[in-house]
Write an enzyme that holds these catalytic residues in place. Structure first.
Site, PDB file in Angstrom:
ATOM      1  N   THR A 191       0.820  -1.217   0.000  1.00 26.11           N
ATOM      2  CA  THR A 191       0.000   0.000   0.000  1.00 26.11           C
ATOM      3  C   THR A 191       0.855   1.269   0.000  1.00 26.11           C
ATOM      4  O   THR A 191       2.007   1.242   0.465  1.00 26.11           O
ATOM      5  CB  THR A 191      -0.900  -0.020   1.256  1.00 26.11           C
ATOM      6  OG1 THR A 191      -1.437   1.274   1.474  1.00 26.11           O
ATOM      7  CG2 THR A 191      -0.117  -0.373   2.520  1.00 26.11           C
ATOM      8  N   ASP A 192       0.265   2.366  -0.456  1.00 24.31           N
ATOM      9  CA  ASP A 192       0.955   3.662  -0.385  1.00 24.31           C
ATOM     10  C   ASP A 192       1.067   4.155   1.058  1.00 24.31           C
ATOM     11  O   ASP A 192       1.851   5.054   1.353  1.00 24.31           O
ATOM     12  CB  ASP A 192       0.213   4.715  -1.245  1.00 24.31           C
ATOM     13  CG  ASP A 192      -1.249   4.907  -0.870  1.00 24.31           C
ATOM     14  OD1 ASP A 192      -1.757   4.184   0.014  1.00 24.31           O
ATOM     15  OD2 ASP A 192      -1.908   5.781  -1.469  1.00 24.31           O
ATOM     16  N   GLU A 193       0.274   3.547   1.971  1.00 23.88           N
ATOM     17  CA  GLU A 193       0.219   4.068   3.335  1.00 23.88           C
ATOM     18  C   GLU A 193       1.539   3.890   4.082  1.00 23.88           C
ATOM     19  O   GLU A 193       1.778   4.532   5.098  1.00 23.88           O
ATOM     20  CB  GLU A 193      -0.948   3.432   4.102  1.00 23.88           C
ATOM     21  CG  GLU A 193      -2.255   3.651   3.357  1.00 23.88           C
ATOM     22  CD  GLU A 193      -3.508   3.332   4.145  1.00 23.88           C
ATOM     23  OE1 GLU A 193      -3.460   3.329   5.384  1.00 23.88           O
ATOM     24  OE2 GLU A 193      -4.552   3.094   3.499  1.00 23.88           O
ATOM     25  N   LYS A 227       2.235  -3.365   7.358  1.00 21.26           N
ATOM     26  CA  LYS A 227       2.520  -3.550   5.923  1.00 21.26           C
ATOM     27  C   LYS A 227       3.964  -3.133   5.631  1.00 21.26           C
ATOM     28  O   LYS A 227       4.658  -3.783   4.842  1.00 21.26           O
ATOM     29  CB  LYS A 227       1.552  -2.739   5.058  1.00 21.26           C
ATOM     30  CG  LYS A 227       0.123  -3.212   5.057  1.00 21.26           C
ATOM     31  CD  LYS A 227      -0.080  -4.609   4.499  1.00 21.26           C
ATOM     32  CE  LYS A 227       0.142  -4.711   3.003  1.00 21.26           C
ATOM     33  NZ  LYS A 227      -0.205  -6.064   2.482  1.00 21.26           N
ATOM     34  N   TYR A 237      -1.898  -0.582  10.984  1.00 17.75           N
ATOM     35  CA  TYR A 237      -2.019  -1.258   9.683  1.00 17.75           C
ATOM     36  C   TYR A 237      -0.819  -0.948   8.804  1.00 17.75           C
ATOM     37  O   TYR A 237      -0.135  -1.846   8.312  1.00 17.75           O
ATOM     38  CB  TYR A 237      -3.317  -0.830   8.977  1.00 17.75           C
ATOM     39  CG  TYR A 237      -3.326  -1.146   7.489  1.00 17.75           C
ATOM     40  CD1 TYR A 237      -3.339  -2.472   7.048  1.00 17.75           C
ATOM     41  CD2 TYR A 237      -3.299  -0.126   6.526  1.00 17.75           C
ATOM     42  CE1 TYR A 237      -3.328  -2.767   5.674  1.00 17.75           C
ATOM     43  CE2 TYR A 237      -3.280  -0.417   5.172  1.00 17.75           C
ATOM     44  CZ  TYR A 237      -3.299  -1.737   4.753  1.00 17.75           C
ATOM     45  OH  TYR A 237      -3.273  -2.031   3.410  1.00 17.75           O
TER      46      TYR A 237
HETATM   47  P1  NAD Z   1      -9.564  -7.619   2.258  1.00 20.65           P
HETATM   48  O1  NAD Z   1      -9.583  -7.292   3.717  1.00 20.65           O
HETATM   49  O2  NAD Z   1     -10.787  -7.373   1.440  1.00 20.65           O
HETATM   50  O3  NAD Z   1      -9.188  -9.151   2.052  1.00 20.65           O
HETATM   51  C1  NAD Z   1      -8.170  -9.789   2.775  1.00 20.65           C
HETATM   52  C2  NAD Z   1      -8.299 -11.289   2.523  1.00 20.65           C
HETATM   53  O4  NAD Z   1      -7.213 -11.950   3.215  1.00 20.65           O
HETATM   54  C3  NAD Z   1      -9.597 -11.900   3.052  1.00 20.65           C
HETATM   55  O5  NAD Z   1     -10.126 -12.781   2.108  1.00 20.65           O
HETATM   56  C4  NAD Z   1      -9.155 -12.645   4.312  1.00 20.65           C
HETATM   57  O6  NAD Z   1      -9.973 -13.763   4.621  1.00 20.65           O
HETATM   58  C5  NAD Z   1      -7.744 -13.055   3.939  1.00 20.65           C
HETATM   59  N1  NAD Z   1      -6.888 -13.298   5.108  1.00 20.65           N
HETATM   60  C6  NAD Z   1      -6.739 -12.481   6.194  1.00 20.65           C
HETATM   61  N2  NAD Z   1      -5.871 -13.048   7.067  1.00 20.65           N
HETATM   62  C7  NAD Z   1      -5.470 -14.225   6.513  1.00 20.65           C
HETATM   63  C8  NAD Z   1      -4.575 -15.256   6.930  1.00 20.65           C
HETATM   64  N3  NAD Z   1      -3.935 -15.180   8.109  1.00 20.65           N
HETATM   65  N4  NAD Z   1      -4.390 -16.322   6.124  1.00 20.65           N
HETATM   66  C9  NAD Z   1      -5.052 -16.411   4.937  1.00 20.65           C
HETATM   67  N5  NAD Z   1      -5.916 -15.476   4.498  1.00 20.65           N
HETATM   68  C10 NAD Z   1      -6.120 -14.396   5.281  1.00 20.65           C
HETATM   69  O7  NAD Z   1      -8.308  -6.820   1.677  1.00 20.65           O
HETATM   70  P2  NAD Z   1      -8.122  -6.114   0.272  1.00 20.65           P
HETATM   71  O8  NAD Z   1      -8.679  -4.752   0.343  1.00 20.65           O
HETATM   72  O9  NAD Z   1      -8.552  -7.055  -0.792  1.00 20.65           O
HETATM   73  O10 NAD Z   1      -6.535  -5.979   0.242  1.00 20.65           O
HETATM   74  C11 NAD Z   1      -5.713  -7.004  -0.282  1.00 20.65           C
HETATM   75  C12 NAD Z   1      -4.261  -6.588  -0.176  1.00 20.65           C
HETATM   76  O11 NAD Z   1      -4.061  -5.373  -0.874  1.00 20.65           O
HETATM   77  C13 NAD Z   1      -3.790  -6.347   1.247  1.00 20.65           C
HETATM   78  O12 NAD Z   1      -2.478  -6.847   1.367  1.00 20.65           O
HETATM   79  C14 NAD Z   1      -3.803  -4.834   1.396  1.00 20.65           C
HETATM   80  O13 NAD Z   1      -2.835  -4.402   2.316  1.00 20.65           O
HETATM   81  C15 NAD Z   1      -3.439  -4.418  -0.018  1.00 20.65           C
HETATM   82  N6  NAD Z   1      -3.932  -3.105  -0.449  1.00 20.65           N
HETATM   83  C16 NAD Z   1      -5.261  -2.791  -0.319  1.00 20.65           C
HETATM   84  C17 NAD Z   1      -5.715  -1.565  -0.767  1.00 20.65           C
HETATM   85  C18 NAD Z   1      -7.188  -1.190  -0.693  1.00 20.65           C
HETATM   86  O14 NAD Z   1      -7.546  -0.049  -0.993  1.00 20.65           O
HETATM   87  N7  NAD Z   1      -8.073  -2.094  -0.333  1.00 20.65           N
HETATM   88  C19 NAD Z   1      -4.818  -0.628  -1.314  1.00 20.65           C
HETATM   89  C20 NAD Z   1      -3.470  -0.997  -1.435  1.00 20.65           C
HETATM   90  C21 NAD Z   1      -3.045  -2.231  -0.995  1.00 20.65           C
HETATM   91  P1  TYD Z   2     -10.789   3.915   4.122  1.00 18.25           P
HETATM   92  O1  TYD Z   2     -11.736   3.519   3.053  1.00 18.25           O
HETATM   93  O2  TYD Z   2     -10.933   3.300   5.475  1.00 18.25           O
HETATM   94  O3  TYD Z   2      -9.312   3.713   3.543  1.00 18.25           O
HETATM   95  P2  TYD Z   2      -7.880   4.201   4.150  1.00 18.25           P
HETATM   96  O4  TYD Z   2      -8.043   4.553   5.571  1.00 18.25           O
HETATM   97  O5  TYD Z   2      -7.035   2.995   3.953  1.00 18.25           O
HETATM   98  O6  TYD Z   2      -7.464   5.366   3.293  1.00 18.25           O
HETATM   99  O7  TYD Z   2     -10.883   5.508   4.303  1.00 18.25           O
HETATM  100  C1  TYD Z   2     -10.700   6.385   3.209  1.00 18.25           C
HETATM  101  C2  TYD Z   2     -10.776   7.799   3.748  1.00 18.25           C
HETATM  102  O8  TYD Z   2     -12.118   8.055   4.178  1.00 18.25           O
HETATM  103  C3  TYD Z   2      -9.906   8.041   4.966  1.00 18.25           C
HETATM  104  O9  TYD Z   2      -9.398   9.360   4.903  1.00 18.25           O
HETATM  105  C4  TYD Z   2     -10.859   7.897   6.138  1.00 18.25           C
HETATM  106  C5  TYD Z   2     -12.191   8.378   5.569  1.00 18.25           C
HETATM  107  N1  TYD Z   2     -13.403   7.717   6.095  1.00 18.25           N
HETATM  108  C6  TYD Z   2     -14.483   8.500   6.498  1.00 18.25           C
HETATM  109  O10 TYD Z   2     -14.451   9.748   6.449  1.00 18.25           O
HETATM  110  N2  TYD Z   2     -15.610   7.867   6.944  1.00 18.25           N
HETATM  111  C7  TYD Z   2     -15.699   6.499   7.014  1.00 18.25           C
HETATM  112  O11 TYD Z   2     -16.751   5.961   7.458  1.00 18.25           O
HETATM  113  C8  TYD Z   2     -14.590   5.712   6.589  1.00 18.25           C
HETATM  114  C9  TYD Z   2     -14.635   4.222   6.676  1.00 18.25           C
HETATM  115  C10 TYD Z   2     -13.459   6.370   6.128  1.00 18.25           C
END
Ligand code: NAD
Ligand code: TYD
Length: 363
Positions: A139-141, A168, A164
């Site tokens: 992630t960019d975070e 990561k 989080y």
């Molecule tokens: P998500 O929370 O929707 O899905 C996570 C999945 O991992 C779930 O299916 C869960 O059951 C599985 N999981 C959790 N713990 C586990 C374990 N111990 N063993 C096996 N499986 C396990 O997450 P997402 O949003 O799909 O994100 C996927 C990846 O992308 C993550 O690594 C996250 O850090 C990264 N990422 C997400 C975003 C975003 O905006 N969602 C952005 C950048 C990077």
């Molecule tokens: P989120 O979707 O949780 O992603 P991330 O924290 O990984 O960026 O949140 C996106 C942005 O929206 C973040 O600045 C927090 C804000 N946010 C709200 O204002 N209200 C909400 O209910 C949630 C879940 C997030």
């Protein structure tokens, strides 16, 4: 160009993982099989892959319920399926949950990644297996927070601010160390905020869509001025596929949507799109549902990516602008009501209750 045969996808039942499995099995130049290892936490939903199971089940798609931290299980999977590629999505992914309870983030994101790396090291390096790749999704975070200007590049120092992002960041460092120390072939990509089909409604965009549909308050943290760069999930999947084929091992790549927007403007846009598509609610426009709530502790102000590296070296660019992507996403949630109902009847309800009792109180 790299050829992938036996691909272990971790966390394939989550949001991005399930989109990626759909995407990969649709690529004419992918002929291999996918082994999906997922623990099925609250965020893992096998329904996301029901169609894949029906179409490819036990031929090119195998699901294994299990934990990435289980070394013996993962070792067995590597042996049984002769794994040559790992695409590692599995993680605890929600910042707010990491604030309320960081333990599973440390366990899965750090220890789980470590365990996977150890299995890959034994299987690939000691077994002298060639053409393998450990692709780590991040992630960019990890870069921390930006002010009003500037972009994260691949050289920006890591400064994670939440449990989080710290977990990561730790996993990224481990992956990098396995390349430097042992020569394990790895790629890391760091992506901005994703949105699209199958996203669990704890994150801003699906939460806003569902609450706006149901006439419930839409919580916006602080003044809603924080900025995120939004990428449509299919664009992210395409970037991953390009990097799997053509990315250079040992390298890190930033992926972004080049769609920066303030949270309040994202929420307003969703409300307006829904009003346009469905007509306003009985009490007026959906914007009236916006409720400012207490800010998230340590809330990062802005994320934005410089994607020059992936653009110039791989030839990838995002295709979907935020308005178009939101229209597609809203349509998906409108046409997958049973998916939504199942999600809402389970863990999500408990989470909402717990959360509204905490720092999401209206101000
Ligand atoms: P998500 O929370 O929707 O899905 C996570 C999945 O991992 C779930 O299916 C869960 O059951 C599985 N999981 C959790 N713990 C586990 C374990 N111990 N063993 C096996 N499986 C396990 O997450 P997402 O949003 O799909 O994100 C996927 C990846 O992308 C993550 O690594 C996250 O850090 C990264 N990422 C997400 C975003 C975003 O905006 N969602 C952005 C950048 C990077
Ligand atoms: P989120 O979707 O949780 O992603 P991330 O924290 O990984 O960026 O949140 C996106 C942005 O929206 C973040 O600045 C927090 C804000 N946010 C709200 O204002 N209200 C909400 O209910 C949630 C879940 C997030």
């Amino acid at each position: 160009m790299r050829r992938l045969q036996n691909v272990l996808v971790t966390g394939g039942c989550g949001f991005i993982g399930s989109n990626f499995i759909h995407y990969l099995l649709n690529q004419p130049d992918f002929e291999g099989q996918i082994i999906n290892l997922d623990k099925l936490t609250y965020a893992g939903n096998p329904e996301n892959l029901k169609d894949i199971e029906e179409q490819y089940g036990n031929q090119r798609y195998i699901f294994i319920k299990g934990d990435i931290c289980d070394f013996e299980l993962v070792k067995g999977i590597f042996q049984t399926y002769d794994i040559d590629t790992v695409v590692h999505f599995a993680a605890e992914s929600h910042v707010d949950r990491s604030i309320l309870g960081p333990t599973p983030f440390i366990q899965t994101n750090i220890n789980g990644t470590f365990s996977l790396l150890e299995v890959a090291r034994y299987a690939w390096l000691e077994g002298k297996k060639e053409g393998c790749l450990f692709y780590h999704i991040s992630t960019d975070e990890v870069y921390g927070s930006l002010g009003k200007t500037g972009l994260f590049t691949e050289d920006t120092p890591y400064r994670p601010n939440s449990p989080y992002s710290a977990s990561k960041a730790a996993s990224d460092h481990l992956v990098r160390a396995y390349f430097k120390t042992y020569g394990l072939p790895v790629i890391i990509s760091n992506c901005t905020n994703n949105y699209g089909p199958y996203q669990f409604p704890e994150k801003l965009i699906p939460l806003t869509i569902l609450n706006a549909l149901e006439g419930k308050p839409i919580p916006v943290y602080g003044k809603g001025e924080n900025i995120r760069d939004w990428i449509y999930v299919e664009d992210h999947c395409e970037a991953i596929w390009c990097l799997l084929k053509r990315g250079k091992t040992g390298e890190q790549y930033n992926i972004g949507g080049t769609n920066e927007m303030r949270n309040i403007d994202v929420v307003r846009l969703i409300c307006n799109l829904l009003d346009e598509m469905l007509g306003p609610l009985s009490f007026g426009p959906r914007e009236n549902l916006i409720t400012f709530v207490k800010d998230r502790p340590g809330h990062d102000f802005r994320y934005a990516m410089d994607i020059t590296k992936i653009k110039t070296t791989i030839g990838w660019m995002p295709k979907t602008n935020l308005k178009e992507g939101l229209k597609k996403t809203i349509t998906w949630y409108l046409t997958h009501r049973s998916w939504v109902e199942h999600i809402k009847s389970g863990e999500y309800q408990r989470w909402v209750k717990e959360f509204y009792g905490g720092f999401k109180d209206a101000v």
